[in-house]
Scaffold this motif. Structure first.
Motif, PDB file in Angstrom:
ATOM      1  N   VAL A 185      18.955  21.789  57.095  1.00 48.88           N
ATOM      2  CA  VAL A 185      20.393  21.677  57.638  1.00 48.88           C
ATOM      3  C   VAL A 185      20.416  21.940  58.959  1.00 48.88           C
ATOM      4  N   PRO A 186      21.318  21.141  59.561  1.00 45.77           N
ATOM      5  CA  PRO A 186      21.298  21.234  61.199  1.00 45.77           C
ATOM      6  C   PRO A 186      22.061  22.630  61.275  1.00 45.77           C
ATOM      7  N   THR A 187      21.603  23.360  62.495  1.00 49.63           N
ATOM      8  CA  THR A 187      22.181  24.578  62.885  1.00 49.63           C
ATOM      9  C   THR A 187      23.551  24.438  63.208  1.00 49.63           C
ATOM     10  N   PRO A 188      24.565  25.179  62.467  1.00 47.89           N
ATOM     11  CA  PRO A 188      26.219  24.974  62.837  1.00 47.89           C
ATOM     12  C   PRO A 188      26.581  25.366  64.407  1.00 47.89           C
ATOM     13  N   VAL A 189      27.072  24.472  64.800  1.00 53.44           N
ATOM     14  CA  VAL A 189      27.742  24.478  66.238  1.00 53.44           C
ATOM     15  C   VAL A 189      29.123  25.425  66.206  1.00 53.44           C
ATOM     16  N   PRO A 190      29.335  26.174  66.946  1.00 50.18           N
ATOM     17  CA  PRO A 190      30.577  26.994  67.050  1.00 50.18           C
ATOM     18  C   PRO A 190      31.710  26.081  67.368  1.00 50.18           C
ATOM     19  N   VAL A 191      32.908  26.057  67.081  1.00 53.81           N
ATOM     20  CA  VAL A 191      33.897  25.189  67.614  1.00 53.81           C
ATOM     21  C   VAL A 191      35.107  26.237  68.054  1.00 53.81           C
ATOM     22  N   ALA A 192      35.604  26.434  69.085  1.00 54.63           N
ATOM     23  CA  ALA A 192      36.763  27.020  69.626  1.00 54.63           C
ATOM     24  C   ALA A 192      37.867  25.861  69.369  1.00 54.63           C
ATOM     25  N   LEU A 193      38.953  26.486  68.908  1.00 59.44           N
ATOM     26  CA  LEU A 193      40.227  25.624  69.014  1.00 59.44           C
ATOM     27  C   LEU A 193      41.215  26.698  69.504  1.00 59.44           C
ATOM     28  N   GLU A 194      41.876  26.117  70.477  1.00 63.94           N
ATOM     29  CA  GLU A 194      43.456  26.649  71.126  1.00 63.94           C
ATOM     30  C   GLU A 194      44.389  26.593  70.056  1.00 63.94           C
ATOM     31  N   VAL A 195      44.974  28.060  69.724  1.00 63.50           N
ATOM     32  CA  VAL A 195      45.818  28.207  68.530  1.00 63.50           C
ATOM     33  C   VAL A 195      47.066  28.714  69.418  1.00 63.50           C
ATOM     34  N   LYS A 196      48.163  27.916  69.138  1.00 64.92           N
ATOM     35  CA  LYS A 196      49.482  28.206  69.748  1.00 64.92           C
ATOM     36  C   LYS A 196      50.173  29.100  68.759  1.00 64.92           C
ATOM     37  N   ASP A 197      50.290  30.391  69.022  1.00 61.58           N
ATOM     38  CA  ASP A 197      50.947  31.317  68.158  1.00 61.58           C
ATOM     39  C   ASP A 197      52.347  31.928  69.020  1.00 61.58           C
ATOM     40  N   THR A 198      52.917  31.299  69.704  1.00 62.38           N
ATOM     41  CA  THR A 198      53.886  31.832  70.445  1.00 62.38           C
ATOM     42  C   THR A 198      55.094  31.477  69.696  1.00 62.38           C
ATOM     43  N   PRO A 199      56.042  32.458  69.446  1.00 63.23           N
ATOM     44  CA  PRO A 199      57.401  31.874  68.722  1.00 63.23           C
ATOM     45  C   PRO A 199      58.220  31.098  69.801  1.00 63.23           C
ATOM     46  N   PRO A 200      58.966  30.458  69.272  1.00 59.93           N
ATOM     47  CA  PRO A 200      60.261  29.556  70.017  1.00 59.93           C
ATOM     48  C   PRO A 200      60.907  30.638  70.999  1.00 59.93           C
ATOM     49  N   ALA A 201      61.037  30.199  72.238  1.00 56.54           N
ATOM     50  CA  ALA A 201      61.569  30.985  72.942  1.00 56.54           C
ATOM     51  C   ALA A 201      63.106  31.820  72.717  1.00 56.54           C
ATOM     52  N   GLU A 202      63.910  31.217  71.818  1.00 56.38           N
ATOM     53  CA  GLU A 202      65.005  31.929  71.405  1.00 56.38           C
ATOM     54  C   GLU A 202      64.568  33.189  70.578  1.00 56.38           C
ATOM     55  N   LEU A 203      63.554  33.050  70.039  1.00 54.23           N
ATOM     56  CA  LEU A 203      62.983  34.523  69.344  1.00 54.23           C
ATOM     57  C   LEU A 203      62.348  35.389  70.367  1.00 54.23           C
ATOM     58  N   LEU A 204      62.210  35.262  71.610  1.00 51.68           N
ATOM     59  CA  LEU A 204      61.488  35.916  72.503  1.00 51.68           C
ATOM     60  C   LEU A 204      62.617  36.599  73.450  1.00 51.68           C
TER      61      LEU A 204
END
Length: 74
Positions: free
Chosen positions: A3-22
């Motif tokens: 089995v090929p060696t797994p390659v780490p994958v980094a995904l940018e996750v946007k977890d900032t709530p909408p501006a009206e909630l901040l």
């Protein structure tokens, strides 16, 4: 079959709530200091519970806002 060696994958996750909630809120004015009222003990207790719950909810909201922006709501 190897089995090929797994390659780490980094995904940018946007977890900032909408501006009206901040947005920082402002607390409303309390009861006037020069006013008097008489109310039954049970009504007074309910008013105190409501005020404490309102305060706790506001503090929770400020903590959430500061989670995203530590300098907010100062």
């Amino acid at each position: 079959m190897p089995v090929p060696t797994p390659v780490p994958v980094a995904l940018e996750v946007k977890d900032t709530p909408p501006a009206e909630l901040l947005a920082c809120t402002t607390a409303p004015d309390g009861f006037p200091a020069d006013a008097e009222a008489q109310m039954p003990t049970s009504v007074r207790a309910a008013a105190i519970r409501l005020a404490q719950a309102f305060r706790a909810r506001g503090e929770q909201l400020v903590r959430l806002i500061r989670w995203h922006d530590p300098e907010a709501c100062r």
